[in-house]
Design an enzyme around this catalytic site. Structure first.
Site, PDB file in Angstrom:
ATOM      1  N   HIS A   1       0.841  -1.203   0.000  1.00 57.21           N
ATOM      2  CA  HIS A   1       0.000   0.000   0.000  1.00 57.21           C
ATOM      3  C   HIS A   1       0.871   1.245   0.000  1.00 57.21           C
ATOM      4  CE1 HIS A   1       0.742  -0.536   4.302  1.00 57.21           C
ATOM      5  NE2 HIS A   1       0.265   0.671   4.557  1.00 57.21           N
TER       6      HIS A   1
ATOM      7  N   HIS B   1       1.485   3.908   1.906  1.00 56.69           N
ATOM      8  CA  HIS B   1       2.110   4.633   3.022  1.00 56.69           C
ATOM      9  C   HIS B   1       3.634   4.622   2.896  1.00 56.69           C
ATOM     10  CE1 HIS B   1      -1.725   4.094   5.663  1.00 56.69           C
ATOM     11  NE2 HIS B   1      -1.801   5.125   4.846  1.00 56.69           N
TER      12      HIS B   1
ATOM     13  N   HIS C   1       6.155   1.930   3.714  1.00 53.85           N
ATOM     14  CA  HIS C   1       6.078   0.685   2.930  1.00 53.85           C
ATOM     15  C   HIS C   1       6.660   0.827   1.526  1.00 53.85           C
ATOM     16  CE1 HIS C   1       3.511  -1.401   5.925  1.00 53.85           C
ATOM     17  NE2 HIS C   1       3.355  -0.148   6.293  1.00 53.85           N
TER      18      HIS C   1
ATOM     19  N   HIS D   1      -7.344  -0.739   5.728  1.00 52.40           N
ATOM     20  CA  HIS D   1      -6.293   0.186   6.185  1.00 52.40           C
ATOM     21  C   HIS D   1      -6.136   1.303   5.150  1.00 52.40           C
ATOM     22  CE1 HIS D   1      -2.577   1.409   8.191  1.00 52.40           C
ATOM     23  NE2 HIS D   1      -1.919   1.283   7.059  1.00 52.40           N
TER      24      HIS D   1
ATOM     25  N   ASP E   1      -0.156  -3.915   6.334  1.00 55.60           N
ATOM     26  CA  ASP E   1      -0.790  -3.388   7.547  1.00 55.60           C
ATOM     27  C   ASP E   1      -2.254  -3.807   7.643  1.00 55.60           C
ATOM     28  OD1 ASP E   1       1.591  -2.144   8.096  1.00 55.60           O
ATOM     29  OD2 ASP E   1       0.877  -0.097   7.727  1.00 55.60           O
TER      30      ASP E   1
HETATM   31 FE    FE Z   1       2.880   0.684   8.140  1.00 52.89          FE
HETATM   32 ZN    ZN Z   2       0.244   1.643   6.572  1.00 48.59          ZN
END
Ligand code: FE
Ligand code: ZN
Length: 255
Positions: A54, A56, A59, A113, A130
């Site tokens: 994802h 973020h 990551h 998430h 996550d």
């Molecule tokens: Fe994370």
């Molecule tokens: Zn995350």
């Protein structure tokens, strides 16, 4: 095992996973390039592929630097999220062919998430970012409780011996919450002791397994009588399994 999995700690509590076969390497969720480059160099590996769960930063923040050093690496990640550097956009139901490891991974769409969050499953391993954590689950930053509950139920349907490679070392805090929810769960009590011992020695508690999560993770246990009763004590209006899950997630946010 078709490949070795090397755990690379990053930031405060992230894990970057490096899959290795011979001199070939694949990394999952490289939020930081430096520790990955150090392992690649130390082990004499060439980076073939990057998998992103994802958008973020913790990551995918290392992708650009990794590509600078390993320009031939292909970058897989969610088509539904805007992430710089992705060359192979993916959706749920797709298959990732990792020829360098001789393995195919199934792509699972697991919104909750974030909306485009993906998980990767194959060779009895799950890389779930996550979404599912050891003893817990990710916060609902973009998705709904219903989406997260559905995502988790599909992960819980994987074989019990699936190794769960999540992206953070949150287990001890997660289990403190789990014990508040389900103090009578003997397996959970035992796990909490083991995890406390491991952490006191500075050892990781990840990977977990799907079987262990089903037995001890309250977010996979929303139909268990003790979980239902604990949630209803705080949120009397919680009724069906989904409202129990939503109330449990809310409770954890403030725990
Ligand atoms: Fe994370
Ligand atoms: Zn995350």
């Amino acid at each position: 095992m078709m490949f070795d999995v090397i755990q690379i700690p990053a930031f405060q509590d992230n894990y970057i996973w490096l899959l290795r076969k011979g001199a070939a390497a694949v990394v999952v969720d490289p939020g930081d390039a430096r520790p990955v480059l150090a392992v690649l160099e130390r082990e004499g590996l060439s980076l073939r592929s990057i998998l992103i769960t994802h958008h973020h930063g913790d990551h995918q923040g290392g992708v650009a630097d990794l590509l600078e050093h390993h320009p031939a690496a292909e970058v897989f990640g969610p088509a539904a999220e805007s992430i710089a550097g992705i060359s192979k956009p993916l959706r749920g139901g797709d298959t990732v062919q990792l020829d360098s490891l001789g393995v195919d991974l199934r792509v699972l769409a697991v919104p909750g998430h974030t909306l485009g969050h993906l998980a990767y499953y194959g060779a009895a391993c799950l890389f779930c970012g996550d979404t599912l954590f050891a003893g817990g689950c990710g916060r609902l930053f973009e998705g709904t409780a219903a989406q997260m509950a559905d995502s988790l139920s599909r992960l819980a349907a994987l074989p019990d011996d699936t190794a769960v490679y999540c992206a953070h070392e949150y287990t001890q805090a997660n289990l403190r919450f789990a014990l508040a929810v389900e103090p009578g769960n003997l397996r959970l009590q035992g796990r909490a002791v083991e995890v406390a011992e491991a952490r006191a020695k500075g050892q990781p508690t990840v990977p977990s397994t799907i079987g262990l999560e089903k037995a001890t993770n309250p977010f996979l246990r929303c139909s268990e009588p003790e979980v239902v009763a604990s949630v209803r004590r705080r949120t009397p209006a919680a009724g069906d399994q989904l409202t129990i899950f939503a109330a449990l997630r809310e409770w954890k946010n403030g725990f």
